[in-house]
Design an enzyme around this catalytic site. Structure first.
Site, short mmCIF file in Angstrom:
data_model
loop_
_atom_site.label_atom_id
_atom_site.label_comp_id
_atom_site.label_asym_id
_atom_site.label_seq_id
_atom_site.Cartn_x
_atom_site.Cartn_y
_atom_site.Cartn_z
N GLY A 118 0.81 -1.22 0.00
CA GLY A 118 0.00 0.00 0.00
C GLY A 118 0.84 1.26 0.00
O GLY A 118 2.03 1.23 -0.32
N HIS A 172 4.68 2.18 -7.84
CA HIS A 172 3.63 1.16 -7.94
C HIS A 172 2.80 1.37 -9.21
O HIS A 172 2.42 0.41 -9.88
CB HIS A 172 2.67 1.25 -6.74
CG HIS A 172 3.31 0.97 -5.42
ND1 HIS A 172 3.42 1.91 -4.43
CD2 HIS A 172 3.86 -0.17 -4.92
CE1 HIS A 172 4.00 1.38 -3.37
NE2 HIS A 172 4.30 0.12 -3.65
#
Ligand code: PAF
Length: 292
Positions: free
Chosen positions: A32, A38
């Site tokens: 996360g 990402h």
């Protein structure tokens, strides 16, 4: 985008996929606090697969210090928005109880000898067993054809690659090059923990790695003492800049072992890796000596 909060919902998705056909599935495993690094992995996944699954799980098994686990940034709402905008099909964000139903303890651990013990593994005992275990579980749960990992965690990538080969896991693993801020700092969830004063110092890590890589590229004669001497001087430069380095090491790209004795560094395919504390944030980065 579907949000799957436990393995039951994941099983329901698999059932739907087997009824309707699923095509190629790519997994981007994360903890996360999604950032540009990402998003780049997600874009690679999007270009290669019909279904893109992102997992968000802050894996307690891979943290060697409780304070580190507690202060790890958890930003699920913002992550879900970013993932949806990036075209992710499913976000799998299980709880610890769901991943480790035996009171948060894993009854089995996956160990990749040697690669889990050197460099990061020497400073963070048990860390890579936690990574290998959770990634195996995620692969078994999501059953992806392909999984993408960032090269910033180069040792992690090599470890997972070896684990997949060693256990005949039918998932292809691919590494995606490091994504950097304009000043050279590699994107990392930990960057948000850097105080402002440290943020301006942080890019020096990449500069020192670049200098070492450039020394390796020009070392056309093998000198046995050269490697420790170059590494030592680089650590001194990091200290002078305000870092507290744990290691800075010149290694072979394939197996992360020390450079081959007798062969000039310029003729070897090497990677310079470092971990260093800046204030109380631990940064890691690496630079390859060959860019082709
Ligand atoms: O790189 C990470 O974010 C984690 O180590 C991973 C691969 C998601 C496993 O928890």
């Amino acid at each position: 985008m579907r949000i799957l909060r436990d393995r039951r919902q994941l099983v329901a998705m698999h059932q739907e996929w087997s009824r309707k056909g699923r095509g190629t599935v790519a997994l981007v495993p994360t903890m996360g606090n999604l950032h540009e690094g990402h998003l780049t992995l997600i874009r690679h996944a999007r270009a290669r697969a019909q279904q893109v699954v992102v997992s968000i799980f802050v894996n307690p098994l891979q943290f060697d210090r409780v304070e580190d686990l507690e202060r790890y940034p958890r930003t699920l709402e913002a992550d879900a928005r970013l993932a949806a905008d990036a075209g992710v099909d499913a976000l799998f964000c299980p709880s610890s109880e769901d991943m480790y139903p035996d009171d948060g303890v894993s009854p089995v651990r996956v160990v990749v000898p040697v690669l889990s013990e050197i460099l990061e593994g020497a400073y963070r005992p048990g860390h890579f067993d936690g990574v290998a275990t959770v990634v195996t579980k995620l692969f078994n749960l999501v059953r992806p054809d392909l999984a993408l990992f960032g090269e910033k965690d180069y040792q992690q990538f090599k470890l997972i690659e070896r684990m997949v080969q060693g256990l005949d896991i039918p998932t292809r693993v691919e590494a995606v090059p490091i994504v950097r801020e304009p000043d050279g700092l590699a994107f990392s969830s930990r960057n948000s923990q850097l105080p402002e004063s440290a943020r301006s110092v942080a890019p020096a890590l990449k500069r020192v790695l670049d200098e070492v890589a450039s020394v390796c590229r020009t070392a056309t004669v093998f000198e046995a003492d050269r490697v420790p001497e170059v590494e030592g001087r680089a650590c001194e430069r990091l200290r002078a800049a305000g870092f507290d380095p744990e290691y800075l090491s010149i290694r072979r790209v394939d197996d992360l072992l020390e450079p081959e004795a007798g062969v000039p560094l310029a003729e070897q395919d090497l990677v310079v890796l470092a971990a260093a504390w800046l204030e109380d944030v631990r940064l890691i980065d690496n630079v390859r000596t060959r860019t082709d």
